[in-house]
Motif scaffolding. Sequence first.
Motif, mmCIF file in Angstrom:
data_model
loop_
_atom_site.group_PDB
_atom_site.id
_atom_site.type_symbol
_atom_site.label_atom_id
_atom_site.label_comp_id
_atom_site.label_asym_id
_atom_site.label_seq_id
_atom_site.Cartn_x
_atom_site.Cartn_y
_atom_site.Cartn_z
ATOM 1 N N ASN A 18 -10.025 5.438 -1.297
ATOM 2 C CA ASN A 18 -10.198 5.229 0.130
ATOM 3 C C ASN A 18 -9.496 6.350 0.893
ATOM 4 O O ASN A 18 -8.297 6.543 0.717
ATOM 5 C CB ASN A 18 -9.579 3.859 0.491
ATOM 6 C CG ASN A 18 -9.790 3.500 1.935
ATOM 7 O OD1 ASN A 18 -10.544 4.157 2.642
ATOM 8 N ND2 ASN A 18 -9.132 2.448 2.380
ATOM 9 N N VAL A 63 -8.453 7.448 4.469
ATOM 10 C CA VAL A 63 -8.361 6.941 5.846
ATOM 11 C C VAL A 63 -8.004 8.102 6.777
ATOM 12 O O VAL A 63 -7.081 8.870 6.485
ATOM 13 C CB VAL A 63 -7.274 5.840 5.973
ATOM 14 C CG1 VAL A 63 -7.296 5.226 7.372
ATOM 15 C CG2 VAL A 63 -7.444 4.768 4.907
ATOM 16 N N MET A 66 -0.498 2.603 -6.799
ATOM 17 C CA MET A 66 -1.476 3.270 -5.945
ATOM 18 C C MET A 66 -1.153 4.762 -5.865
ATOM 19 O O MET A 66 -0.020 5.152 -5.565
ATOM 20 C CB MET A 66 -1.463 2.658 -4.541
ATOM 21 C CG MET A 66 -2.682 3.050 -3.743
ATOM 22 S SD MET A 66 -2.661 2.431 -2.056
ATOM 23 C CE MET A 66 -3.260 0.794 -2.258
ATOM 24 N N MET A 96 0.818 3.804 1.801
ATOM 25 C CA MET A 96 1.212 4.367 3.093
ATOM 26 C C MET A 96 2.357 3.616 3.776
ATOM 27 O O MET A 96 2.984 4.140 4.684
ATOM 28 C CB MET A 96 0.031 4.463 4.062
ATOM 29 C CG MET A 96 -0.772 3.215 4.332
ATOM 30 S SD MET A 96 0.044 1.907 5.295
ATOM 31 C CE MET A 96 0.270 2.710 6.861
ATOM 32 N N ARG A 142 0.922 -7.307 -4.487
ATOM 33 C CA ARG A 142 0.174 -8.143 -3.547
ATOM 34 C C ARG A 142 0.170 -9.565 -4.085
ATOM 35 O O ARG A 142 -0.141 -9.788 -5.249
ATOM 36 C CB ARG A 142 -1.263 -7.648 -3.393
ATOM 37 C CG ARG A 142 -1.314 -6.334 -2.624
ATOM 38 C CD ARG A 142 -2.711 -5.878 -2.287
ATOM 39 N NE ARG A 142 -2.636 -4.553 -1.666
ATOM 40 C CZ ARG A 142 -3.681 -3.785 -1.398
ATOM 41 N NH1 ARG A 142 -4.902 -4.200 -1.689
ATOM 42 N NH2 ARG A 142 -3.522 -2.612 -0.829
ATOM 43 N N ASP A 181 -4.638 9.488 5.029
ATOM 44 C CA ASP A 181 -3.930 8.591 4.107
ATOM 45 C C ASP A 181 -4.932 8.171 3.057
ATOM 46 O O ASP A 181 -5.964 7.592 3.391
ATOM 47 C CB ASP A 181 -3.425 7.377 4.898
ATOM 48 C CG ASP A 181 -3.333 6.116 4.041
ATOM 49 O OD1 ASP A 181 -2.831 6.198 2.914
ATOM 50 O OD2 ASP A 181 -3.763 5.040 4.523
ATOM 51 N N THR A 182 -4.686 8.512 1.810
ATOM 52 C CA THR A 182 -5.652 8.076 0.794
ATOM 53 C C THR A 182 -5.006 7.139 -0.213
ATOM 54 O O THR A 182 -3.782 7.151 -0.379
ATOM 55 C CB THR A 182 -6.299 9.262 0.033
ATOM 56 O OG1 THR A 182 -5.498 9.588 -1.099
ATOM 57 C CG2 THR A 182 -6.509 10.467 0.911
ATOM 58 N N GLY A 183 -5.818 6.339 -0.851
ATOM 59 C CA GLY A 183 -5.281 5.399 -1.832
ATOM 60 C C GLY A 183 -6.264 5.174 -2.969
ATOM 61 O O GLY A 183 -7.446 4.908 -2.737
ATOM 62 N N TRP A 196 -9.328 1.005 8.395
ATOM 63 C CA TRP A 196 -8.170 0.535 7.635
ATOM 64 C C TRP A 196 -6.952 0.387 8.529
ATOM 65 O O TRP A 196 -6.717 1.279 9.331
ATOM 66 C CB TRP A 196 -7.857 1.501 6.483
ATOM 67 C CG TRP A 196 -7.069 0.794 5.415
ATOM 68 C CD1 TRP A 196 -7.542 0.100 4.346
ATOM 69 C CD2 TRP A 196 -5.642 0.676 5.361
ATOM 70 N NE1 TRP A 196 -6.511 -0.442 3.634
ATOM 71 C CE2 TRP A 196 -5.334 -0.108 4.226
ATOM 72 C CE3 TRP A 196 -4.591 1.133 6.167
ATOM 73 C CZ2 TRP A 196 -4.011 -0.437 3.873
ATOM 74 C CZ3 TRP A 196 -3.290 0.813 5.821
ATOM 75 C CH2 TRP A 196 -3.008 0.030 4.677
ATOM 76 N N ALA A 214 0.849 -1.194 0.000
ATOM 77 C CA ALA A 214 0.000 0.000 0.000
ATOM 78 C C ALA A 214 0.884 1.243 0.000
ATOM 79 O O ALA A 214 2.019 1.220 0.474
ATOM 80 C CB ALA A 214 -0.903 0.009 1.228
#
Length: 584
Positions: free
Chosen positions: A197, A199, A83, A39, A65, A219-221, A157, A37
């Motif tokens: 997303n 967070v 991402m 972050m 992943r 924190d966005t993704g 998350w 991810a």
Amino acid sequence: MKLKDLYINFFISKGHKQIPSSPVVPENDNTVLFNTAGMQPLTPYLKGEKHPLGTRLVDYQKCVRTNDLDEVGDATHHTFFEMLGNWSLGDYFKKESIAWSFEFLTDVLHIPVEKLAVTVFEGNDLVERDEESAEIWKSLGISEDRICYLGVDDNWWPNMEMFGPCGPDTEIFYFRSNDPVPERFDPKDDRWVEIWNNVFMQYNHDENGFAPLKQKNVDTGMGVERTTAILEGVDDNYLSSIFKGYIELIEEYSNKPYDGEYKKSMRIIADHARAVTIISGEDSGIKPSNTDQGYVLRRLIRRIIRHENKLGIDINGEFLSKLINKIIDDYKEYYPELEKNREVVLSVVETEKNKFSKTLDKGLKEFNKVALSSTKVIDAASAFHLYDTYGFPIELTCELASEKGLDVDVDGFHERFKKHQELSRAGAENKFKSGLAGTSEIETKYHTVTHLLNAALKIVLNDKNIHQMGSNITPERMRFDFNFDRKLTDEEKKSLEDLINSWISEDLKVTKSEMSKLDAVKSGAEAMFIEKYPEVVSVYTIGDVSKEICTGPHVESTSELHHFKIVKEEASSAGVRRIKAILD
Ligand code: SER
């Protein structure tokens, strides 16, 4: 302009600084194999450390992943993906984060607000119901019917189990269908797909529970592949501009259309080739092996080759290097290391391909024989034979089996695998011990220089994944086996000798300390048979060049070793080289 560039420019215009993507193989974190991810590399800063570029950051991050590797082959799963992320490190919070997400989606990407819906956190013991985010969404024009409150399973998350910075989130969904958009948002209706997303990271989770972080972060993704497909109006990521060229190349070389039964193999090849290029194109120099990231790389390459074969592509032809070159050309602007390491990537793939293509046909024949004589389950002995003799990763055998409606005794395979490893380890240890039995002065010296050679190889061959695969010491010489794919050049041998002799002349001190196995590994100590060590181990450190878990004995300082000289370098077995050396 590409989505990545639009995103970065937009957040720069909102006062963010662009940070480069971190390597997909984490540099300072051996608890995970890959960055999964955006972050992840920012964890220390989310916890409060000052980031040199300030409190507003934006990037595109390489992620890999592997947990749903088996799902790759459908329209949307990928091993490697990118991402997009923007972060507030104790700077802005919900209001700006949500407003900017909305502005980017509707003003920059021109997504109609009618096609958007959001979820927000329904609240728990730690954090109250997120009315604040819901109000912000409403003020921007998202109707109440398009806002759903969900619990920790959906809107926390990463989840309530994992350690590290965490918090409630608000997720943005897009209606991916030509059907009329329903008034009311139903998150269970899979025509609604999550695209972003946000967070609100407010907590740190560790073994003592949840504690508020020093600062409130955002924190966005956003996944590049999915959002690109949405913007281009396709519901198969492989039909988007990101993958189209790769699929066309596969169609050309297989002489088959991207359709029906061929789709799955084509997607697997396109997906895995990207992941292989990104992983092996980094400076960490990961090579195919039987452990960790190297094993993932091996599985990916072997799976590509198997699916090339399935599609009728000549596996010994130019196809794969053409595909890899194309991927590098597409990504080098964003990841310059790919251009720098182009030859490395091509040679990693070529070497692994040569290894596997020799045994693939015979292995497939053997597999078919086994499958014919198995009723429901392929037994452990056969699966192990396919692994040991034909280099079939267990996952490949499982995939072949499932295509024939068969299961594999995977647990039995792992038991055999473990036994086999223990036997060869016991063999190696016995040899190791016999080398040390009644250790003489000269044998002690050889033992110490083994550690120096282990360290020197990583430096001279620029590959930190080189490890000791075996060692044998007699009063006459030392012998050292290590994982490496090719013969060493005369210059490399000379560099090894020079480096070790320079360490000898620096008279480095050899020190011993006792610590728990876990601390030893955390401290970066080299370990050969980690599961076999006791809970408390001795770690031998030589100056600042070597640190290894070892039982000793060793000399007290390197000047006792006089002079190191390589007498022979040869192949020991596939992928393993052997050095014989003396101290004179
Ligand atoms: N960490 C969150 C995710 O990966 C947002 O970036 O979805």
